[in-house]
Scaffold this motif. Sequence first.
Motif, PDB file in Angstrom:
ATOM      1  N   GLY A  95     -25.459 -71.235  57.061  1.00 18.34           N
ATOM      2  CA  GLY A  95     -25.260 -69.819  57.334  1.00 18.34           C
ATOM      3  C   GLY A  95     -26.028 -68.844  56.489  1.00 18.34           C
ATOM      4  N   LEU A  96     -26.940 -69.329  55.659  1.00 16.01           N
ATOM      5  CA  LEU A  96     -27.590 -68.438  54.692  1.00 16.01           C
ATOM      6  C   LEU A  96     -28.981 -67.967  55.106  1.00 16.01           C
ATOM      7  CD1 LEU A  96     -26.640 -69.979  51.216  1.00 16.01           C
ATOM      8  CD2 LEU A  96     -26.166 -67.658  51.990  1.00 16.01           C
ATOM      9  N   ALA A  97     -29.436 -68.356  56.282  1.00 17.52           N
ATOM     10  CA  ALA A  97     -30.827 -68.062  56.650  1.00 17.52           C
ATOM     11  C   ALA A  97     -31.119 -66.564  56.628  1.00 17.52           C
ATOM     12  CB  ALA A  97     -31.132 -68.642  58.027  1.00 17.52           C
ATOM     13  N   TYR A  98     -30.217 -65.754  57.167  1.00 16.14           N
ATOM     14  CA  TYR A  98     -30.453 -64.308  57.220  1.00 16.14           C
ATOM     15  C   TYR A  98     -30.576 -63.730  55.812  1.00 16.14           C
ATOM     16  CZ  TYR A  98     -25.648 -63.380  55.796  1.00 16.14           C
ATOM     17  OH  TYR A  98     -24.477 -63.305  55.079  1.00 16.14           O
ATOM     18  N   ALA A  99     -29.687 -64.165  54.905  1.00 12.54           N
ATOM     19  CA  ALA A  99     -29.705 -63.636  53.543  1.00 12.54           C
ATOM     20  C   ALA A  99     -30.955 -64.074  52.794  1.00 12.54           C
ATOM     21  CB  ALA A  99     -28.446 -64.084  52.795  1.00 12.54           C
ATOM     22  N   GLN A 100     -31.387 -65.310  53.033  1.00 14.13           N
ATOM     23  CA  GLN A 100     -32.598 -65.803  52.372  1.00 14.13           C
ATOM     24  C   GLN A 100     -33.824 -65.023  52.831  1.00 14.13           C
ATOM     25  OE1 GLN A 100     -32.172 -69.888  53.530  1.00 14.13           O
ATOM     26  NE2 GLN A 100     -31.085 -70.461  51.660  1.00 14.13           N
ATOM     27  N   ASP A 158     -25.926 -62.985  64.103  1.00 15.85           N
ATOM     28  CA  ASP A 158     -26.041 -64.292  63.450  1.00 15.85           C
ATOM     29  C   ASP A 158     -25.716 -64.189  61.963  1.00 15.85           C
ATOM     30  OD1 ASP A 158     -26.429 -66.975  63.364  1.00 15.85           O
ATOM     31  OD2 ASP A 158     -28.617 -66.905  63.384  1.00 15.85           O
ATOM     32  N   HIS A 159     -24.534 -63.666  61.667  1.00 17.79           N
ATOM     33  CA  HIS A 159     -24.137 -63.467  60.266  1.00 17.79           C
ATOM     34  C   HIS A 159     -23.320 -64.638  59.734  1.00 17.79           C
ATOM     35  CE1 HIS A 159     -21.445 -62.029  57.023  1.00 17.79           C
ATOM     36  NE2 HIS A 159     -22.538 -61.431  56.605  1.00 17.79           N
ATOM     37  N   PRO A 163      -8.255 -65.357  57.251  1.00 19.07           N
ATOM     38  CA  PRO A 163      -8.564 -66.774  57.494  1.00 19.07           C
ATOM     39  C   PRO A 163      -9.967 -67.052  58.006  1.00 19.07           C
ATOM     40  CG  PRO A 163      -7.107 -65.910  59.210  1.00 19.07           C
ATOM     41  CD  PRO A 163      -7.174 -64.869  58.143  1.00 19.07           C
ATOM     42  N   ASP A 164     -10.554 -66.119  58.751  1.00 17.34           N
ATOM     43  CA  ASP A 164     -11.864 -66.362  59.343  1.00 17.34           C
ATOM     44  C   ASP A 164     -12.989 -65.653  58.604  1.00 17.34           C
ATOM     45  OD1 ASP A 164     -10.943 -68.101  61.309  1.00 17.34           O
ATOM     46  OD2 ASP A 164     -10.382 -66.443  62.631  1.00 17.34           O
ATOM     47  N   GLU A 165     -12.734 -65.268  57.360  1.00 15.02           N
ATOM     48  CA  GLU A 165     -13.786 -64.774  56.484  1.00 15.02           C
ATOM     49  C   GLU A 165     -14.745 -65.930  56.187  1.00 15.02           C
ATOM     50  OE1 GLU A 165     -16.135 -62.990  55.179  1.00 15.02           O
ATOM     51  OE2 GLU A 165     -14.723 -61.389  54.674  1.00 15.02           O
ATOM     52  N   ILE A 166     -15.898 -65.633  55.576  1.00 12.02           N
ATOM     53  CA  ILE A 166     -16.822 -66.697  55.189  1.00 12.02           C
ATOM     54  C   ILE A 166     -16.067 -67.788  54.443  1.00 12.02           C
ATOM     55  CG2 ILE A 166     -18.807 -67.242  53.722  1.00 12.02           C
ATOM     56  CD1 ILE A 166     -19.959 -64.514  54.488  1.00 12.02           C
TER      57      ILE A 166
END
Length: 402
Positions: free
Chosen positions: A245-250, A275-276, A348-351
């Motif tokens: 899940g880190l592609a956007y942040a990278q 796509d977060h 519950p559905d946070e990262i």
Amino acid sequence: MTDKTAIRPFHFEASKDALDDLKKRIGATRWPDKETVVDASQGVQLATMRKLARYWETEHDWRRCEARLTAVPNFITEIGGLDIHFIHVRSKHENALPMIVTHGWPGSIIEQMKIIDPLTNPTAHGGTGADAFHLVIPSLPGHGFSGKPTAPGWTPVSIAHAWATLMQRLGYTRYVAQGGDWGNAVSEVMALQQPPGLLGINTNMAATVPPDVSKALSGGSPPPHAFSPDEKKAWDQLDDFYRHGLAYAQEMSNRPQTLYGVADSPIGLAAWMLDHDIRSYKMITRVFDGQTEGLTRDDVLDNVTLYWLTNTAVSSARLYWDTAQISTGGGFFDVRGVKIPVAVSAFPDEIYQAPQSWAEKAYPKLIHYNRLPRGGHFAAWEQPALFASEMRASFKSLRQAT
């Protein structure tokens, strides 16, 4: 000569040409081939984006959102050489507690619109006058209606200083802060800076991950020790996010200026914002499949349209790059050492859903902890009633102590 540091009224009205151009660009989208898998492992799925585009082009009405924004008091003031936009709604209740609420990415002030009346007017929403808040909801630099930095340097550290200046400028001598995503980073840094008047913070995306757990996650290693069920759930959520899940942040941390396609294509922008995190994406997919969720199709597209009309796809991405330049290698969820009172609302559905055991170690002055039954990354937006209830409970002890 106008005093730029004065609090000035702000109004936004999109031009008809801008809205017509948006619809035209959506209709002219050049679509890629369908993904070669049956799930979202390759990214945002074509069927979801086709449904989103169809609704955006033919049914979504930005003017409805614009009218809701216009119905609340909007202001702008210059801080640190940059125009900072904010919504400021004062409660009619005399002893209301001032609170500054900060959004994240890919969010905006639209995230907080549903909580304004429940928090400022609690007697109309099952609360009492003793539950009331005065609300300050700023747009992060480079986001929405705030100015776009023209030089590096706007990070949670400088933003936290700016927010303290803003609250002081508004005349608040005692207040609390709240945030998730970047809003949590800003609120926690404010807590570290301890500006005069800051009583405590609430976070709905807490930074509680112990050092040995953080090290194992970043290195792709197995869990460092046995976990309780709540800790194991948090590990599994974080492990999945770190792996997938880190592609956007990278990309935004390293090469934000390369995102020209996101600035040029509404559909590119929408896909990038969807796509977060996987649970938010699945929820939004269900929305465009016609299911009833915490968000509606209009909610999702109001937010994307705000980014489009303000051309803030790239300027918002630079917050990741700027922050990476001052990073000492710590992760976004690593413990910062906050010493003032902290309340944690764990959705519950946070990262990841922060376990109470981690929160108690991360925040020595933990004044409230609650695991919510539903809700995800955009908690105030998805579950405004639960969120409002959390704010009332979070800061009750601080009201009584002052």
